[in-house]
Write a protein that holds these residues in place. Structure first.
Motif, PDB file in Angstrom:
ATOM      1  N   VAL A 173     -15.660  41.322  15.423  1.00 47.97           N
ATOM      2  CA  VAL A 173     -15.548  40.543  16.655  1.00 47.97           C
ATOM      3  C   VAL A 173     -14.125  40.002  16.769  1.00 47.97           C
ATOM      4  CG1 VAL A 173     -16.278  38.403  17.805  1.00 47.97           C
ATOM      5  CG2 VAL A 173     -17.990  39.880  16.738  1.00 47.97           C
ATOM      6  N   ALA A 174     -13.509  40.207  17.924  1.00 43.91           N
ATOM      7  CA  ALA A 174     -12.192  39.629  18.206  1.00 43.91           C
ATOM      8  C   ALA A 174     -12.374  38.266  18.858  1.00 43.91           C
ATOM      9  CB  ALA A 174     -11.400  40.539  19.136  1.00 43.91           C
ATOM     10  N   THR A 175     -11.670  37.267  18.336  1.00 46.38           N
ATOM     11  CA  THR A 175     -11.642  35.944  18.954  1.00 46.38           C
ATOM     12  C   THR A 175     -10.236  35.725  19.502  1.00 46.38           C
ATOM     13  OG1 THR A 175     -13.286  35.078  17.413  1.00 46.38           O
ATOM     14  CG2 THR A 175     -11.910  33.467  18.547  1.00 46.38           C
ATOM     15  N   VAL A 176     -10.146  35.427  20.794  1.00 40.38           N
ATOM     16  CA  VAL A 176      -8.857  35.155  21.429  1.00 40.38           C
ATOM     17  C   VAL A 176      -8.899  33.703  21.878  1.00 40.38           C
ATOM     18  CG1 VAL A 176      -7.174  35.945  23.132  1.00 40.38           C
ATOM     19  CG2 VAL A 176      -8.909  37.532  22.264  1.00 40.38           C
ATOM     20  N   PHE A 177      -7.914  32.919  21.443  1.00 44.09           N
ATOM     21  CA  PHE A 177      -7.937  31.463  21.645  1.00 44.09           C
ATOM     22  C   PHE A 177      -6.616  31.007  22.254  1.00 44.09           C
ATOM     23  CE2 PHE A 177      -7.109  27.116  20.159  1.00 44.09           C
ATOM     24  CZ  PHE A 177      -8.267  26.483  20.564  1.00 44.09           C
ATOM     25  N   LEU A 178      -6.707  30.154  23.273  1.00 39.86           N
ATOM     26  CA  LEU A 178      -5.519  29.641  23.958  1.00 39.86           C
ATOM     27  C   LEU A 178      -5.234  28.218  23.479  1.00 39.86           C
ATOM     28  CD1 LEU A 178      -3.426  30.075  26.271  1.00 39.86           C
ATOM     29  CD2 LEU A 178      -5.091  28.965  27.774  1.00 39.86           C
ATOM     30  N   ARG A 179      -3.981  27.959  23.095  1.00 37.17           N
ATOM     31  CA  ARG A 179      -3.623  26.663  22.505  1.00 37.17           C
ATOM     32  C   ARG A 179      -3.124  25.656  23.544  1.00 37.17           C
ATOM     33  NH1 ARG A 179      -0.005  27.333  17.363  1.00 37.17           N
ATOM     34  NH2 ARG A 179      -1.217  25.561  16.635  1.00 37.17           N
ATOM     35  N   THR A 224      -1.120  21.384  19.916  1.00 39.13           N
ATOM     36  CA  THR A 224      -0.767  19.984  19.650  1.00 39.13           C
ATOM     37  C   THR A 224      -1.620  18.991  20.441  1.00 39.13           C
ATOM     38  OG1 THR A 224       1.494  20.742  19.364  1.00 39.13           O
ATOM     39  CG2 THR A 224       1.173  18.357  19.643  1.00 39.13           C
ATOM     40  N   TRP A 225      -1.927  19.338  21.687  1.00 43.99           N
ATOM     41  CA  TRP A 225      -2.592  18.394  22.581  1.00 43.99           C
ATOM     42  C   TRP A 225      -4.074  18.667  22.741  1.00 43.99           C
ATOM     43  CZ3 TRP A 225       0.903  14.893  22.800  1.00 43.99           C
ATOM     44  CH2 TRP A 225       2.252  15.254  22.840  1.00 43.99           C
ATOM     45  N   GLN A 226      -4.629  19.529  21.886  1.00 43.96           N
ATOM     46  CA  GLN A 226      -6.044  19.889  22.031  1.00 43.96           C
ATOM     47  C   GLN A 226      -6.947  19.098  21.084  1.00 43.96           C
ATOM     48  OE1 GLN A 226      -5.710  24.238  21.448  1.00 43.96           O
ATOM     49  NE2 GLN A 226      -6.460  24.480  23.530  1.00 43.96           N
ATOM     50  N   GLY A 227      -8.033  18.578  21.617  1.00 47.85           N
ATOM     51  CA  GLY A 227      -9.083  17.972  20.814  1.00 47.85           C
ATOM     52  C   GLY A 227     -10.417  18.607  21.164  1.00 47.85           C
ATOM     53  N   LEU A 228     -11.388  18.502  20.257  1.00 44.53           N
ATOM     54  CA  LEU A 228     -12.746  19.006  20.505  1.00 44.53           C
ATOM     55  C   LEU A 228     -13.625  17.832  20.930  1.00 44.53           C
ATOM     56  CD1 LEU A 228     -11.704  21.451  18.914  1.00 44.53           C
ATOM     57  CD2 LEU A 228     -13.866  21.484  17.656  1.00 44.53           C
ATOM     58  N   LEU A 255     -16.364  20.870  24.713  1.00 49.69           N
ATOM     59  CA  LEU A 255     -15.177  21.102  25.524  1.00 49.69           C
ATOM     60  C   LEU A 255     -13.932  20.882  24.690  1.00 49.69           C
ATOM     61  CD1 LEU A 255     -14.408  21.760  28.485  1.00 49.69           C
ATOM     62  CD2 LEU A 255     -14.184  19.317  28.868  1.00 49.69           C
ATOM     63  N   ILE A 256     -12.937  21.736  24.898  1.00 46.86           N
ATOM     64  CA  ILE A 256     -11.604  21.489  24.350  1.00 46.86           C
ATOM     65  C   ILE A 256     -10.766  20.922  25.479  1.00 46.86           C
ATOM     66  CG2 ILE A 256      -9.520  22.613  23.459  1.00 46.86           C
ATOM     67  CD1 ILE A 256     -11.337  24.527  21.934  1.00 46.86           C
ATOM     68  N   GLN A 257     -10.219  19.731  25.268  1.00 41.50           N
ATOM     69  CA  GLN A 257      -9.413  19.108  26.321  1.00 41.50           C
ATOM     70  C   GLN A 257      -8.246  18.337  25.717  1.00 41.50           C
ATOM     71  OE1 GLN A 257      -8.423  18.457  29.365  1.00 41.50           O
ATOM     72  NE2 GLN A 257      -9.623  20.067  30.327  1.00 41.50           N
ATOM     73  N   GLU A 258      -7.393  17.807  26.595  1.00 43.56           N
ATOM     74  CA  GLU A 258      -6.234  17.056  26.153  1.00 43.56           C
ATOM     75  C   GLU A 258      -6.660  15.816  25.376  1.00 43.56           C
ATOM     76  OE1 GLU A 258      -2.442  15.877  28.754  1.00 43.56           O
ATOM     77  OE2 GLU A 258      -3.584  14.195  27.953  1.00 43.56           O
ATOM     78  N   ASN A 259      -5.954  15.547  24.271  1.00 40.40           N
ATOM     79  CA  ASN A 259      -6.312  14.430  23.392  1.00 40.40           C
ATOM     80  C   ASN A 259      -5.341  13.251  23.501  1.00 40.40           C
ATOM     81  OD1 ASN A 259      -4.032  15.385  22.223  1.00 40.40           O
ATOM     82  ND2 ASN A 259      -5.001  16.185  20.375  1.00 40.40           N
ATOM     83  N   ALA A 260      -4.433  13.291  24.497  1.00 42.13           N
ATOM     84  CA  ALA A 260      -3.368  12.294  24.526  1.00 42.13           C
ATOM     85  C   ALA A 260      -3.683  11.144  25.488  1.00 42.13           C
ATOM     86  CB  ALA A 260      -2.046  12.961  24.907  1.00 42.13           C
ATOM     87  N   ASP A 261      -3.880  11.473  26.764  1.00 44.40           N
ATOM     88  CA  ASP A 261      -4.029  10.431  27.781  1.00 44.40           C
ATOM     89  C   ASP A 261      -5.506  10.289  28.156  1.00 44.40           C
ATOM     90  OD1 ASP A 261      -4.071   8.829  29.985  1.00 44.40           O
ATOM     91  OD2 ASP A 261      -2.533   9.923  31.102  1.00 44.40           O
ATOM     92  N   PRO A 262      -6.119   9.129  27.883  1.00 35.11           N
ATOM     93  CA  PRO A 262      -7.550   8.955  28.197  1.00 35.11           C
ATOM     94  C   PRO A 262      -7.862   9.104  29.679  1.00 35.11           C
ATOM     95  CG  PRO A 262      -6.618   6.973  27.131  1.00 35.11           C
ATOM     96  CD  PRO A 262      -5.513   7.976  27.209  1.00 35.11           C
TER      97      PRO A 262
END
Lengths: 137, 137, 137
Positions: free
Chosen positions: A33-39, C114-118, C46-53
């Motif tokens: 399985v290929a996982t492609v992830f955007l940072r 850098t700016w991603q949180g789960l 969701l993966i979203q920005e972790n900097a500005d609430p």
């Protein structure tokens, strides 16, 4: 498993950039399985039709109406606006569309349908260098 | 890892078809992660409530109002219309809902919650044969 | 592969709860892919920005306008309402946002930007205990 690869893709403002070939080239041989992830949190990954470019422009037009810039009066209640009118809408679009894609691989090739391509979907107005991570398990 | 399996599912126009059992039957034993991938761009995969059928009809009704057919005056700006009024809306819905699902597997069984089922969500008006790929890593 | 881990996260009504650290702590060492899966159909991951609430409150505000409670006259056509006005909207939001996340892991650490949180995104009005499954392949 080989170490995940990090690729950089240059975007050119709102719209889709085809990344099918650069992801394919990063895949080691074999099944899996290929996982492609955007940072990033103001762009997305998307699998969409690769045949008629009108699908892409229509999708962009529809999404821009669903989530207009914060200069639009209907978006006046939003508060995260200091990075520009395309900033918070970019985060909203990034919540609605995928940040990662998982695609079965058979004999080292992604098992895509005939009309499917992999795209990086830029939500910001200006060009950006976007990093994607490609892993195969 | 066994080779990913390709299954064909017949749909019957807009709505959800339960694929939980046919995906379960395609999984080899042991722990891991199941990847379910749809090889089309005008249908989706979805995990949703499996108890009350009203959830499915309400979801379909809501989505049809968010993305009406291109015969609706509000959609007059779309250009990709030659395959019918359900074509471009199908691509938009396929962008909003998942093309792939990733589900942890414990002892050969997907670790679904009590009320979760796996569904193939058809966005086109007519029945289609849809291919899904099931891989376990 | 170690057996997938099941974690319980307490939510506090509509909004995002940061789960980055508890997911990180559940990952075994080495390279691979982390799969995070939510066992519910009225909440999301969701993966979203972790900097500005403000990004989180704006996202919540936008989504509440796109999918208002069933007490809103615009939602009067919905039928699955007996569990409260936040029930069917919760299922719709859970269809639009991810139920699972797939994140490449390098040296035991998720390859987040850098700016991603789960985040766990609760869609119901009342607090809930939500189960997530974390697997590494």
């Amino acid at each position: 498993m080989p170490r995940p690869a990090i690729l950089t893709v240059r975007t050119h403002g709102p719209g889709l950039t085809d990344i099918t070939d650069c992801v394919s080239a990063a895949l080691p041989p074999g099944d899996g399985v290929a996982t492609v992830f955007l940072r990033h949190t103001s762009a997305s990954l998307l699998i969409q039709e690769n045949a008629d470019p009108e699908v892409q422009t229509d999708l962009l037009a529809w999404l821009s109406r669903l989530v207009p810039p914060t200069t639009d009066p209907s978006m006046a209640y939003l508060t995260h606006t200091y990075e520009g009118p395309d900033d918070m809408p970019g985060h909203i679009k990034a919540a609605l569309l995928p940040t990662s894609l998982s695609i079965p691989v058979i004999d080292g090739r992604m098992a895509l349908g005939t009309w499917q391509g992999l795209y990086l979907f830029e939500h910001r107005d200006r060009p950006h260098d976007r990093q994607i991570v490609v892993a195969k398990t």
